[in-house]
Design a protein around this motif. Structure first.
Motif, PDB file in Angstrom:
ATOM      1  N   GLU A  93       0.832  -1.204   0.000  1.00 30.80           N
ATOM      2  CA  GLU A  93       0.000   0.000   0.000  1.00 30.80           C
ATOM      3  C   GLU A  93       0.868   1.256   0.000  1.00 30.80           C
ATOM      4  N   ALA A  94       1.949   1.217   0.787  1.00 29.92           N
ATOM      5  CA  ALA A  94       2.828   2.386   0.885  1.00 29.92           C
ATOM      6  C   ALA A  94       3.473   2.708  -0.454  1.00 29.92           C
ATOM      7  N   ALA A  95       3.575   1.711  -1.332  1.00 26.82           N
ATOM      8  CA  ALA A  95       4.182   1.945  -2.644  1.00 26.82           C
ATOM      9  C   ALA A  95       3.377   2.906  -3.489  1.00 26.82           C
ATOM     10  N   LEU A 101       7.266   8.217  -2.372  1.00 27.97           N
ATOM     11  CA  LEU A 101       7.997   8.081  -3.634  1.00 27.97           C
ATOM     12  C   LEU A 101       8.761   9.353  -3.970  1.00 27.97           C
ATOM     13  N   GLY A 102       8.160  10.489  -3.689  1.00 24.49           N
ATOM     14  CA  GLY A 102       8.842  11.759  -3.931  1.00 24.49           C
ATOM     15  C   GLY A 102      10.066  11.927  -3.044  1.00 24.49           C
ATOM     16  N   PHE A 103       9.933  11.517  -1.783  1.00 28.25           N
ATOM     17  CA  PHE A 103      11.061  11.600  -0.851  1.00 28.25           C
ATOM     18  C   PHE A 103      12.224  10.733  -1.334  1.00 28.25           C
ATOM     19  N   LEU A 104      11.909   9.497  -1.763  1.00 24.69           N
ATOM     20  CA  LEU A 104      12.968   8.605  -2.240  1.00 24.69           C
ATOM     21  C   LEU A 104      13.619   9.140  -3.510  1.00 24.69           C
ATOM     22  N   ALA A 105      12.813   9.719  -4.388  1.00 25.39           N
ATOM     23  CA  ALA A 105      13.365  10.290  -5.624  1.00 25.39           C
ATOM     24  C   ALA A 105      14.338  11.420  -5.316  1.00 25.39           C
ATOM     25  N   SER A 116      16.317  -1.847   0.561  1.00 19.86           N
ATOM     26  CA  SER A 116      14.999  -2.202   1.092  1.00 19.86           C
ATOM     27  C   SER A 116      15.083  -3.530   1.814  1.00 19.86           C
ATOM     28  N   ILE A 117      14.167  -3.721   2.748  1.00 24.03           N
ATOM     29  CA  ILE A 117      14.031  -4.983   3.452  1.00 24.03           C
ATOM     30  C   ILE A 117      12.703  -5.606   3.047  1.00 24.03           C
ATOM     31  N   CYS A 118      12.745  -6.874   2.676  1.00 24.32           N
ATOM     32  CA  CYS A 118      11.531  -7.634   2.384  1.00 24.32           C
ATOM     33  C   CYS A 118      10.681  -6.953   1.309  1.00 24.32           C
ATOM     34  N   LEU A 119       9.393  -6.710   1.573  1.00 24.82           N
ATOM     35  CA  LEU A 119       8.495  -6.155   0.565  1.00 24.82           C
ATOM     36  C   LEU A 119       8.713  -4.669   0.322  1.00 24.82           C
ATOM     37  N   GLY A 120       9.645  -4.070   1.041  1.00 25.12           N
ATOM     38  CA  GLY A 120      10.029  -2.697   0.731  1.00 25.12           C
ATOM     39  C   GLY A 120      10.569  -2.582  -0.684  1.00 25.12           C
ATOM     40  N   ALA A 121      10.960  -3.716  -1.280  1.00 20.90           N
ATOM     41  CA  ALA A 121      11.438  -3.715  -2.672  1.00 20.90           C
ATOM     42  C   ALA A 121      10.357  -3.227  -3.627  1.00 20.90           C
ATOM     43  N   PHE A 122       9.085  -3.463  -3.286  1.00 17.86           N
ATOM     44  CA  PHE A 122       7.999  -2.983  -4.139  1.00 17.86           C
ATOM     45  C   PHE A 122       7.980  -1.452  -4.175  1.00 17.86           C
ATOM     46  N   ILE A 123       8.366  -0.822  -3.077  1.00 20.53           N
ATOM     47  CA  ILE A 123       8.399   0.644  -3.035  1.00 20.53           C
ATOM     48  C   ILE A 123       9.543   1.158  -3.900  1.00 20.53           C
TER      49      ILE A 123
END
Length: 335
Positions: A93-95, A101-105, A116-123
């Protein structure tokens, strides 16, 4: 007693972990513990760690316990050396969060290391940070990961992957393995091994290893638990005669019926399965320095060095000596 303050010539690196509502607690606390316990040669803490979320304040984890965080704006003014995104089912959901997403960009080009850890890869994938790269995530979601992001080279067996400064890990405790690998990259193998011993980890796994041991992988895919007791006895004594006649006797079955039923249940013939267990055990011992290439054939039931070499080539695509040189303990360099 060592001081927690670094000497002027020592570098304290910064690590920030991004959280979101209902993030998986161990995906945060596992790597957090590794970085917290890492030490510089002086004994000072090697990392300064912060937990981040969009608004800051307490973030409720999947366990119902909250972790205190700082807002994204805290990192914008002081980009961390390493920026990690936590996981858990809520990462899917966080993805979709435009703020995240803007912060990561904004931060990705300003941080030396992104992960990323675990499903954080989807983000990370949703933000385009994994395009054209190798990556992994929790085994249960690898098929979906590959389907949703065909431009990513998904490695479903890996514990963690690093590709041009972007790291991803498999589920749950694999985040600890990835953090240890980062510490090894920063501070050297001795410090990573010290941490592994301190945290009572069975073995510091390499990123290229599969997410499950051979035995567990086969048991997960098996249709019943019929051979669980037998497998336990086999793993406890790999030096023994593990031929079909002996195994059939241990299972109180005829050889023909045993071979047929074992292959149907486990998805591999008895010989294939035993070979996989022996190679896996030998690899673990070579990595930890608990066996030599010369001694391993007899410790793990291969019978000869040539048989072990052929087994390694089939299972690993590499010779035992090359495996030991690549993954075994580092030897002191000659002066």
């Amino acid at each position: 007693m060592p001081s927690f303050y670094a000497k002027p010539e020592e570098t304290v690196r910064t690590v920030a972990i991004v959280l979101f509502d209902r993030t998986k607690l161990i995906d945060v606390t596992g790597p957090l513990q590794v970085f917290n316990d890492a030490r510089l040669p002086s004994g000072a803490k090697a990392y300064a760690i912060s937990l981040l979320s969009e608004a800051g304040g307490p973030v409720l984890t999947d366990t119902g316990f909250a972790l205190e965080t700082l807002p994204f704006s805290h990192a914008v003014s002081a980009p961390p050396d390493t920026l990690l995104v936590s996981g858990g089912q809520s990462a899917l959901e966080a993805a979709a969060s435009a703020a995240l997403l803007g912060f990561l960009a904004e931060m990705a080009p300003r941080s030396r290391r992104l992960g990323s850890i675990c499903l954080g890869a989807f983000i990370l994938a949703r933000g385009g940070h994994l395009d054209g790269r190798r990556a992994t995530t929790h085994w249960e979601d690898c098929a979906r990961f590959r389907q949703d992001f065909p431009e990513i080279d998904v490695r479903e067996d890996s514990i963690y992957e690093e590709d041009r400064g972007v790291w991803t890990s498999a589920g749950v405790t694999a985040g600890i393995d990835m953090a240890l690998a980062m510490v090894e990259r920063d501070l050297g193998r001795d410090e990573a091994l010290r941490l592994a011993r301190s945290l009572v980890l069975y073995v510091k796994r390499t990123g290229g290893q599969r997410q499950f041991s051979a035995a567990l992988h086969q048991q997960m895919n098996s249709r019943s638990d019929r051979f669980d007791t037998l497998l336990g006895a086999v793993r406890a004594d790999l030096q023994a005669d593990l031929s079909v006649p002996r195994l059939a006797g241990m299972a109180h079955m005829s050889e023909r019926n045993f071979s047929r039923l074992f292959t149907e249940t486990m998805g591999a013939s008895p010989a294939q399965f035993i070979e996989e267990l022996r190679v896996e055990a030998a690899c673990d011992a070579l990595e930890r320095g608990e066996a030599t290439v010369a001694g391993a054939p007899f410790l793990f039931g291969f019978g000869s060095a040539e048989r072990m070499r052929r087994s390694f080539q089939r299972r690993k695509g590499i010779s035992p000596s090359d495996y030991a040189a690549r993954f075994g303990p580092e030897r002191p360099k000659a002066s």
